[in-house]
Design a protein around this motif. Structure first.
Motif, PDB file in Angstrom:
ATOM      1  N   HIS A   1       1.162  -4.787  -5.979  1.00  0.00           N
ATOM      2  CA  HIS A   1       0.646  -3.430  -5.841  1.00  0.00           C
ATOM      3  C   HIS A   1      -0.601  -3.243  -6.693  1.00  0.00           C
ATOM      4  CE1 HIS A   1       2.149  -2.176  -9.845  1.00  0.00           C
ATOM      5  NE2 HIS A   1       3.168  -2.990  -9.593  1.00  0.00           N
ATOM      6  N   THR A   2      -1.286  -2.121  -6.477  1.00  0.00           N
ATOM      7  CA  THR A   2      -2.492  -1.803  -7.239  1.00  0.00           C
ATOM      8  C   THR A   2      -2.152  -0.787  -8.329  1.00  0.00           C
ATOM      9  OG1 THR A   2      -3.168   0.091  -5.892  1.00  0.00           O
ATOM     10  CG2 THR A   2      -3.777  -2.100  -5.090  1.00  0.00           C
ATOM     11  N   ASN A   3      -3.188  -0.285  -8.990  1.00  0.00           N
ATOM     12  CA  ASN A   3      -2.971   0.726 -10.019  1.00  0.00           C
ATOM     13  C   ASN A   3      -2.952   2.146  -9.459  1.00  0.00           C
ATOM     14  OD1 ASN A   3      -5.650   1.029  -9.398  1.00  0.00           O
ATOM     15  ND2 ASN A   3      -6.432   0.356 -11.384  1.00  0.00           N
ATOM     16  N   LEU A   4      -3.032   2.295  -8.123  1.00  0.00           N
ATOM     17  CA  LEU A   4      -2.947   3.600  -7.494  1.00  0.00           C
ATOM     18  C   LEU A   4      -1.493   4.068  -7.449  1.00  0.00           C
ATOM     19  CD1 LEU A   4      -5.462   3.187  -4.530  1.00  0.00           C
ATOM     20  CD2 LEU A   4      -5.862   4.246  -6.762  1.00  0.00           C
ATOM     21  N   GLN A   5      -1.275   5.351  -7.646  1.00  0.00           N
ATOM     22  CA  GLN A   5       0.083   5.879  -7.730  1.00  0.00           C
ATOM     23  C   GLN A   5       0.873   5.634  -6.447  1.00  0.00           C
ATOM     24  OE1 GLN A   5       0.341  10.106  -8.428  1.00  0.00           O
ATOM     25  NE2 GLN A   5       2.528  10.042  -8.855  1.00  0.00           N
ATOM     26  N   ALA A   6       0.247   5.826  -5.290  1.00  0.00           N
ATOM     27  CA  ALA A   6       0.960   5.648  -4.030  1.00  0.00           C
ATOM     28  C   ALA A   6       1.444   4.213  -3.866  1.00  0.00           C
ATOM     29  CB  ALA A   6       0.067   6.040  -2.854  1.00  0.00           C
TER      30      ALA A   6
ATOM     31  N   ALA B   1      13.647  -8.827  -5.830  1.00  0.00           N
ATOM     32  CA  ALA B   1      12.247  -8.422  -5.730  1.00  0.00           C
ATOM     33  C   ALA B   1      11.628  -8.334  -7.119  1.00  0.00           C
ATOM     34  CB  ALA B   1      12.127  -7.087  -5.017  1.00  0.00           C
ATOM     35  N   ARG B   2      10.357  -8.709  -7.188  1.00  0.00           N
ATOM     36  CA  ARG B   2       9.631  -8.675  -8.458  1.00  0.00           C
ATOM     37  C   ARG B   2       8.317  -7.936  -8.245  1.00  0.00           C
ATOM     38  NH1 ARG B   2       6.131 -12.746 -10.853  1.00  0.00           N
ATOM     39  NH2 ARG B   2       6.762 -14.212  -9.211  1.00  0.00           N
ATOM     40  N   LEU B   3       8.006  -6.995  -9.132  1.00  0.00           N
ATOM     41  CA  LEU B   3       6.762  -6.238  -9.045  1.00  0.00           C
ATOM     42  C   LEU B   3       5.636  -6.978  -9.757  1.00  0.00           C
ATOM     43  CD1 LEU B   3       8.049  -2.607  -9.802  1.00  0.00           C
ATOM     44  CD2 LEU B   3       7.790  -3.725  -7.591  1.00  0.00           C
ATOM     45  N   PHE B   4       4.431  -6.900  -9.172  1.00  0.00           N
ATOM     46  CA  PHE B   4       3.267  -7.547  -9.783  1.00  0.00           C
ATOM     47  C   PHE B   4       2.046  -6.687  -9.512  1.00  0.00           C
ATOM     48  CE2 PHE B   4      -0.409 -10.385  -9.805  1.00  0.00           C
ATOM     49  CZ  PHE B   4      -0.220 -11.053 -11.018  1.00  0.00           C
ATOM     50  N   SER B   5       1.367  -6.251 -10.567  1.00  0.00           N
ATOM     51  CA  SER B   5       0.191  -5.403 -10.426  1.00  0.00           C
ATOM     52  C   SER B   5      -1.087  -6.224 -10.484  1.00  0.00           C
ATOM     53  CB  SER B   5       0.162  -4.341 -11.529  1.00  0.00           C
ATOM     54  OG  SER B   5      -1.023  -3.571 -11.444  1.00  0.00           O
ATOM     55  N   ILE B   6      -1.995  -5.959  -9.540  1.00  0.00           N
ATOM     56  CA  ILE B   6      -3.310  -6.595  -9.562  1.00  0.00           C
ATOM     57  C   ILE B   6      -4.363  -5.634 -10.098  1.00  0.00           C
ATOM     58  CG2 ILE B   6      -2.809  -8.210  -7.695  1.00  0.00           C
ATOM     59  CD1 ILE B   6      -4.385  -6.246  -5.849  1.00  0.00           C
TER      60      ILE B   6
ATOM     61  N   GLN C   1       2.030   2.042  -6.341  1.00  0.00           N
ATOM     62  CA  GLN C   1       3.078   1.804  -7.344  1.00  0.00           C
ATOM     63  C   GLN C   1       4.404   2.404  -6.908  1.00  0.00           C
ATOM     64  OE1 GLN C   1       1.301   3.608 -10.796  1.00  0.00           O
ATOM     65  NE2 GLN C   1       0.188   1.753 -11.389  1.00  0.00           N
ATOM     66  N   GLN C   2       4.387   3.629  -6.395  1.00  0.00           N
ATOM     67  CA  GLN C   2       5.614   4.277  -5.936  1.00  0.00           C
ATOM     68  C   GLN C   2       6.242   3.506  -4.792  1.00  0.00           C
ATOM     69  OE1 GLN C   2       4.533   8.322  -4.960  1.00  0.00           O
ATOM     70  NE2 GLN C   2       5.255   9.097  -6.926  1.00  0.00           N
ATOM     71  N   SER C   3       5.426   3.094  -3.845  1.00  0.00           N
ATOM     72  CA  SER C   3       5.933   2.356  -2.691  1.00  0.00           C
ATOM     73  C   SER C   3       6.586   1.048  -3.125  1.00  0.00           C
ATOM     74  CB  SER C   3       4.803   2.097  -1.703  1.00  0.00           C
ATOM     75  OG  SER C   3       5.294   1.474  -0.536  1.00  0.00           O
ATOM     76  N   ALA C   4       5.937   0.341  -4.046  1.00  0.00           N
ATOM     77  CA  ALA C   4       6.485  -0.927  -4.536  1.00  0.00           C
ATOM     78  C   ALA C   4       7.806  -0.701  -5.267  1.00  0.00           C
ATOM     79  CB  ALA C   4       5.479  -1.607  -5.454  1.00  0.00           C
ATOM     80  N   ARG C   5       7.855   0.339  -6.069  1.00  0.00           N
ATOM     81  CA  ARG C   5       9.091   0.632  -6.813  1.00  0.00           C
ATOM     82  C   ARG C   5      10.251   0.955  -5.861  1.00  0.00           C
ATOM     83  NH1 ARG C   5      10.802   5.422  -7.976  1.00  0.00           N
ATOM     84  NH2 ARG C   5       8.727   6.386  -7.778  1.00  0.00           N
ATOM     85  N   ARG C   6       9.974   1.750  -4.845  1.00  0.00           N
ATOM     86  CA  ARG C   6      11.022   2.084  -3.887  1.00  0.00           C
ATOM     87  C   ARG C   6      11.459   0.863  -3.088  1.00  0.00           C
ATOM     88  NH1 ARG C   6       7.558   7.361  -2.153  1.00  0.00           N
ATOM     89  NH2 ARG C   6       8.344   8.815  -3.742  1.00  0.00           N
ATOM     90  N   LEU C   7      10.513   0.021  -2.706  1.00  0.00           N
ATOM     91  CA  LEU C   7      10.857  -1.210  -1.998  1.00  0.00           C
ATOM     92  C   LEU C   7      11.736  -2.116  -2.847  1.00  0.00           C
ATOM     93  CD1 LEU C   7       7.493  -2.096  -0.223  1.00  0.00           C
ATOM     94  CD2 LEU C   7       9.686  -1.692   0.907  1.00  0.00           C
TER      95      LEU C   7
ATOM     96  N   GLY D   1       0.840  -1.186   0.000  1.00  0.00           N
ATOM     97  CA  GLY D   1       0.000   0.000   0.000  1.00  0.00           C
ATOM     98  C   GLY D   1       0.875   1.235   0.000  1.00  0.00           C
ATOM     99  N   GLU D   2       0.444   2.251   0.727  1.00  0.00           N
ATOM    100  CA  GLU D   2       1.188   3.507   0.757  1.00  0.00           C
ATOM    101  C   GLU D   2       2.404   3.431   1.670  1.00  0.00           C
ATOM    102  OE1 GLU D   2      -0.536   7.045   2.810  1.00  0.00           O
ATOM    103  OE2 GLU D   2      -0.571   7.902   0.787  1.00  0.00           O
TER     104      GLU D   2
END
Length: 305
Positions: A30-35, A50-55, A37-43, A8-9
């Motif tokens: 992460h979701t399609n919300l900007q907060a 680490a691998r990003l995955f959008s739901i 997405q940003q949090s996931a990218r920084r993590l 999340g945020e």
């Protein structure tokens, strides 16, 4: 082992459990919300493998379950962190864990503050009968696993450290930092988030274990009242430093009583150093006031407090 994180945020409830569990792979959902997405990218910049995955939509539970099932695939060594994300994300992840008998973890962010504050992680497993049980050796206390650089990079794209102020207030900032240096694990003076120029600056940032404190330091005058509270709550807002940073307003003079309820309502601890004189170290009385005030919210070392 893979750890599946619901992003999340707020990044810290995912960063600490991952570093505690040390998985071979981390899936940042992460979701399609900007907060989110940003949090996931920084993590992803702070976690190895680490691998990003959008739901996409983070509120439709059946769709989330199916997407999580696809993301996990046939892997059977998966731990699901239920701490972050939206509540529907957590419900969907729990349903997947129940279906596949995956263990789940939860990072405790509530509880006592100050000296008794701890970072606790809980790990639960499903029995063959489908009953969820807490592992016998849990909850466990999470040792220090982050630095101030980690904390800042988890919340900000970039930042600068300028050091103490060059005006008269810099003397007070240095005096406070000298005292706290013996009681905290790490500190930074004059931290400026990227992209805000001179609009926002952290006078002093401190870390004790996994807990962080933000200090706004004032020498007195009108700037020590509502304006100082506003400045502190702006720089320590969830958009900048998240919800887990403790807030301290340290002032050389007494704050007007009419502003103290506002500070309390905004979770700002006011510390008054009434005996301080420019160019000198803090008096013993002011040192005690400072340490006791900080210890109300984060677990500083207790010797002499």
């Amino acid at each position: 082992m893979m750890v599946l994180c619901l992003v999340g945020e707020q990044p810290i409830p995912n960063l600490l459990p991952v570093r505690f569990l040390k998985p071979q792979e981390t899936l940042l959902v992460h979701t399609n919300l900007q907060a989110s997405q940003q949090s996931a990218r920084r993590l992803a910049g702070l976690i190895e493998n680490a691998r990003l995955f959008s739901i996409g939509d983070g509120y439709r539970i059946p769709g989330i379950v199916e997407k999580l099932r696809q993301a996990v695939g046939k892997q059977d060594e998966v731990v699901i962190n239920l701490t972050g994300g939206t509540k529907p994300m957590a419900l969907a992840a729990f349903e997947l864990a129940r279906q596949r008998r995956f263990p789940v973890v939860y990072y405790q962010t509530e509880g006592p503050r100050g000296r008794d504050q701890k970072s606790l992680i809980y790990l639960y497993r499903f029995t063959d009968e489908g009953e969820l049980c807490l592992e016998s050796e849990y909850p466990q206390s999470v040792p220090p696993l982050i630095t101030l650089d980690d904390y800042l990079k988890a919340h900000l794209d970039n930042y600068q450290v300028k050091g103490p102020s060059q005006d008269s207030g810099g003397e007070l900032e240095r005096a406070i930092a000298r005292v706290l240096g013996e009681y905290v694990d790490e500190s930074l003076q004059g931290v400026v988030p990227g992209g805000v120029k001179d609009q926002a600056e952290i006078d002093l940032l401190i870390r004790c274990g996994n807990h962080v404190g933000v200090l706004e330091i004032k020498t007195g005058g009108s700037g020590s009242g509502k304006k100082a509270v506003d400045q502190l709550t702006t720089i320590a807002a969830r958009e900048y430093l998240g919800t887990y940073a403790a807030r301290f307003l340290v002032t050389q003079t007494s704050m007007e009583d009419r502003y103290k309820p506002l500070a309390q309502a905004l979770r700002v601890t006011v510390i008054e150093l009434r005996e301080y004189r420019p160019g000198r170290d803090l008096s013993q009385n002011d040192k005690v006031r400072l340490l006791q005030g900080i210890a109300q919210s984060i677990p500083i070392r207790q010797e002499g407090v």
